[in-house]
Design a protein around this motif. Structure first.
Motif, PDB file in Angstrom:
ATOM      1  N   ILE A   1      33.485 -24.122 -42.849  1.00 20.30           N
ATOM      2  CA  ILE A   1      33.638 -22.800 -42.234  1.00 20.30           C
ATOM      3  C   ILE A   1      34.573 -21.937 -43.082  1.00 20.30           C
ATOM      4  O   ILE A   1      34.271 -20.790 -43.402  1.00 20.30           O
ATOM      5  CB  ILE A   1      34.154 -22.946 -40.791  1.00 20.30           C
ATOM      6  CG1 ILE A   1      33.029 -23.485 -39.907  1.00 20.30           C
ATOM      7  CG2 ILE A   1      34.711 -21.626 -40.249  1.00 20.30           C
ATOM      8  CD1 ILE A   1      33.454 -23.907 -38.520  1.00 20.30           C
ATOM      9  N   LEU A   2      35.701 -22.511 -43.481  1.00 19.09           N
ATOM     10  CA  LEU A   2      36.682 -21.733 -44.249  1.00 19.09           C
ATOM     11  C   LEU A   2      36.174 -21.377 -45.642  1.00 19.09           C
ATOM     12  O   LEU A   2      36.621 -20.404 -46.232  1.00 19.09           O
ATOM     13  CB  LEU A   2      38.003 -22.503 -44.339  1.00 19.09           C
ATOM     14  CG  LEU A   2      38.738 -22.617 -43.000  1.00 19.09           C
ATOM     15  CD1 LEU A   2      39.944 -23.543 -43.120  1.00 19.09           C
ATOM     16  CD2 LEU A   2      39.176 -21.253 -42.485  1.00 19.09           C
ATOM     17  N   LYS A   3      35.228 -22.156 -46.148  1.00 18.58           N
ATOM     18  CA  LYS A   3      34.707 -21.896 -47.495  1.00 18.58           C
ATOM     19  C   LYS A   3      33.400 -21.109 -47.481  1.00 18.58           C
ATOM     20  O   LYS A   3      32.744 -21.003 -48.521  1.00 18.58           O
ATOM     21  CB  LYS A   3      34.468 -23.225 -48.227  1.00 18.58           C
ATOM     22  CG  LYS A   3      35.727 -24.034 -48.471  1.00 18.58           C
ATOM     23  CD  LYS A   3      36.646 -23.345 -49.446  1.00 18.58           C
ATOM     24  CE  LYS A   3      37.877 -24.176 -49.736  1.00 18.58           C
ATOM     25  NZ  LYS A   3      38.913 -23.402 -50.432  1.00 18.58           N
ATOM     26  N   THR A   4      33.002 -20.582 -46.332  1.00 20.73           N
ATOM     27  CA  THR A   4      31.745 -19.826 -46.303  1.00 20.73           C
ATOM     28  C   THR A   4      31.855 -18.594 -47.188  1.00 20.73           C
ATOM     29  O   THR A   4      32.910 -17.972 -47.287  1.00 20.73           O
ATOM     30  CB  THR A   4      31.375 -19.337 -44.875  1.00 20.73           C
ATOM     31  OG1 THR A   4      32.526 -18.754 -44.299  1.00 20.73           O
ATOM     32  CG2 THR A   4      30.827 -20.420 -44.002  1.00 20.73           C
ATOM     33  N   ASP A   5      30.723 -18.268 -47.795  1.00 17.68           N
ATOM     34  CA  ASP A   5      30.597 -17.001 -48.505  1.00 17.68           C
ATOM     35  C   ASP A   5      30.511 -15.943 -47.394  1.00 17.68           C
ATOM     36  O   ASP A   5      29.750 -16.109 -46.447  1.00 17.68           O
ATOM     37  CB  ASP A   5      29.286 -17.075 -49.312  1.00 17.68           C
ATOM     38  CG  ASP A   5      29.093 -15.866 -50.187  1.00 17.68           C
ATOM     39  OD1 ASP A   5      30.038 -15.082 -50.321  1.00 17.68           O
ATOM     40  OD2 ASP A   5      27.977 -15.723 -50.733  1.00 17.68           O
ATOM     41  N   ARG A   6      31.311 -14.877 -47.462  1.00 16.85           N
ATOM     42  CA  ARG A   6      31.394 -13.957 -46.318  1.00 16.85           C
ATOM     43  C   ARG A   6      30.969 -12.538 -46.623  1.00 16.85           C
ATOM     44  O   ARG A   6      31.404 -11.966 -47.615  1.00 16.85           O
ATOM     45  CB  ARG A   6      32.834 -13.881 -45.820  1.00 16.85           C
ATOM     46  CG  ARG A   6      33.208 -15.174 -45.197  1.00 16.85           C
ATOM     47  CD  ARG A   6      34.637 -15.191 -44.854  1.00 16.85           C
ATOM     48  NE  ARG A   6      35.055 -16.569 -44.938  1.00 16.85           N
ATOM     49  CZ  ARG A   6      36.284 -16.968 -44.906  1.00 16.85           C
ATOM     50  NH1 ARG A   6      37.237 -16.075 -44.789  1.00 16.85           N
ATOM     51  NH2 ARG A   6      36.565 -18.236 -44.985  1.00 16.85           N
ATOM     52  N   ALA A  26      29.301 -18.860 -39.963  1.00 19.87           N
ATOM     53  CA  ALA A  26      30.411 -19.801 -39.781  1.00 19.87           C
ATOM     54  C   ALA A  26      30.267 -20.550 -38.450  1.00 19.87           C
ATOM     55  O   ALA A  26      30.310 -21.782 -38.404  1.00 19.87           O
ATOM     56  CB  ALA A  26      31.743 -19.058 -39.850  1.00 19.87           C
ATOM     57  N   LEU A  27      30.065 -19.796 -37.370  1.00 16.87           N
ATOM     58  CA  LEU A  27      29.866 -20.458 -36.073  1.00 16.87           C
ATOM     59  C   LEU A  27      28.566 -21.258 -36.072  1.00 16.87           C
ATOM     60  O   LEU A  27      28.496 -22.345 -35.488  1.00 16.87           O
ATOM     61  CB  LEU A  27      29.859 -19.411 -34.946  1.00 16.87           C
ATOM     62  CG  LEU A  27      29.579 -19.953 -33.544  1.00 16.87           C
ATOM     63  CD1 LEU A  27      30.624 -20.979 -33.120  1.00 16.87           C
ATOM     64  CD2 LEU A  27      29.520 -18.816 -32.524  1.00 16.87           C
ATOM     65  N   THR A  28      27.545 -20.740 -36.754  1.00 21.42           N
ATOM     66  CA  THR A  28      26.254 -21.444 -36.825  1.00 21.42           C
ATOM     67  C   THR A  28      26.446 -22.865 -37.366  1.00 21.42           C
ATOM     68  O   THR A  28      25.831 -23.820 -36.879  1.00 21.42           O
ATOM     69  CB  THR A  28      25.275 -20.690 -37.761  1.00 21.42           C
ATOM     70  OG1 THR A  28      25.399 -19.295 -37.537  1.00 21.42           O
ATOM     71  CG2 THR A  28      23.851 -21.137 -37.561  1.00 21.42           C
ATOM     72  N   ILE A  29      27.320 -23.002 -38.357  1.00 18.86           N
ATOM     73  CA  ILE A  29      27.566 -24.320 -38.962  1.00 18.86           C
ATOM     74  C   ILE A  29      28.160 -25.274 -37.919  1.00 18.86           C
ATOM     75  O   ILE A  29      27.728 -26.424 -37.791  1.00 18.86           O
ATOM     76  CB  ILE A  29      28.491 -24.167 -40.196  1.00 18.86           C
ATOM     77  CG1 ILE A  29      27.703 -23.529 -41.344  1.00 18.86           C
ATOM     78  CG2 ILE A  29      29.091 -25.504 -40.629  1.00 18.86           C
ATOM     79  CD1 ILE A  29      28.539 -23.153 -42.557  1.00 18.86           C
ATOM     80  N   ALA A  30      29.131 -24.783 -37.144  1.00 22.11           N
ATOM     81  CA  ALA A  30      29.751 -25.640 -36.118  1.00 22.11           C
ATOM     82  C   ALA A  30      28.732 -26.012 -35.046  1.00 22.11           C
ATOM     83  O   ALA A  30      28.676 -27.169 -34.592  1.00 22.11           O
ATOM     84  CB  ALA A  30      30.945 -24.925 -35.491  1.00 22.11           C
TER      85      ALA A  30
END
Ligand SMILES: C[S@@+](CC[C@H](N)C(=O)[O-])C[C@H]1O[C@@H](n2cnc3c(N)ncnc32)[C@H](O)[C@@H]1O
Length: 262
Positions: A70-75, A109-113
């Motif tokens: 999540i913290l390493k997502t391309d944003r 990011a939330l999608t990953i979780a």
């Protein structure tokens, strides 16, 4: 002990502020300001192993957690962080095999979780109105190896939700109150609705829409996280902190009418 294989991701950890999510490949070098490391040297080693750079600086190869991804997502958008995602996941109650609707996808990011929680038999249906954001989210979810648990849907979720009988609906978008009736229709009995909003105005409109429908257990919270510096004679909350992210509203669908006492 689990060992690192060719093609696995590792989190190269130097210190709290300097971490790198990299893919391990034989013959591949990874360059940092502390020299380069030979990623292939990690193949066959257990997670947690040290890796020494060309400048004799020691890194450690950690197994990436969902929060690292999540913290390493391309944003390209604001994303949700672990402070809110952790609570939100418990509120949603999603687990293996669940079907969940999300909007907007944003950077994913939330999608990953969510995808990590519903695998291996569940599915996340994630709506996003902006194709370029969806593209970035797609890359992030793919990189996390979770695409098989996610259906990325391009469109305006305020016009309706295609899925039926879903276990949860979670919103992080500008106009959540316009989705409350669609969410209610899509949810299974007892299914959970959660909305994250940065402003009180959004919360008021959303809760007002919730109160017009058979939902119970309605609650809005704000989470405050304070990090603590731990050092001899200096152990205390850090002076700088994130002042505000947003409010989290939860409601649970019931069948039939409620007395709206909620
Ligand atoms: C703050 S971002 C979501 C971030 C996401 N939760 C994450 O963790 O990466 C809000 C997203 O909602 C999308 N959005 C806004 N209105 C929408 C709508 N009506 N239908 C679908 N997506 C919408 C925006 O384009 C934006 O990408």
């Amino acid at each position: 002990m689990e060992t690192i294989g060719e093609g696995d991701d590792v989190l190269l950890y130097l210190d709290k502020k300097r971490t790198y999510l990299v893919r391990v490949e034989a013959g591949k070098q990874f360059h940092t300001h502390k020299g380069y490391v030979e990623l292939g040297d990690l193949i066959g080693k257990p997670y947690g192993s040290p890796l020494v750079s060309s400048l004799a600086v020691r890194f450690h190869a950690l197994k990436p957690l969902v929060r690292d991804r999540i913290l390493k997502t391309d944003r390209r958008t604001q994303i949700l962080y672990e402070k809110d995602i952790g609570y939100l996941m418990l509120q949603l109650g999603v687990g293996s095999g669940n079907r969940v609707v999300e909007a907007g996808t944003g950077s994913g990011a939330l999608t990953i979780a969510l995808a990590d929680a519903v695998r291996p038999d569940g599915m996340v249906y994630s709506y996003e109105i902006n194709p370029s954001f969806q593209n970035v989210a797609s890359g992030n979810v793919e990189r996390a190896g979770l695409m098989q648990y996610v259906e990325l849907k391009e469109g305006d979720v305020t016009t309706g939700i295609d899925e039926e009988d879903v276990d949860a609906v979670v919103l992080d978008m500008a106009t959540p109150w316009k989705v409350v009736d669609h969410a209610h229709a899509a949810l299974t009995g007892g299914g959970v609705f959660v909305s994250f909003s940065p402003t009180i105005e959004q919360v008021m409109k959303t809760v007002s829409a919730i109160k017009g429908l058979p939902f119970v257990d309605v609650e809005t919270v704000e989470l405050i996280l304070r990090k603590i510096t731990v050092a001899e004679n200096k152990t205390r909350p850090q002076t700088q902190m994130l002042g505000h992210s947003g409010y989290i509203t939860t409601a649970r669908k019931v069948l039939g009418l409620t007395n709206l006492a909620l």
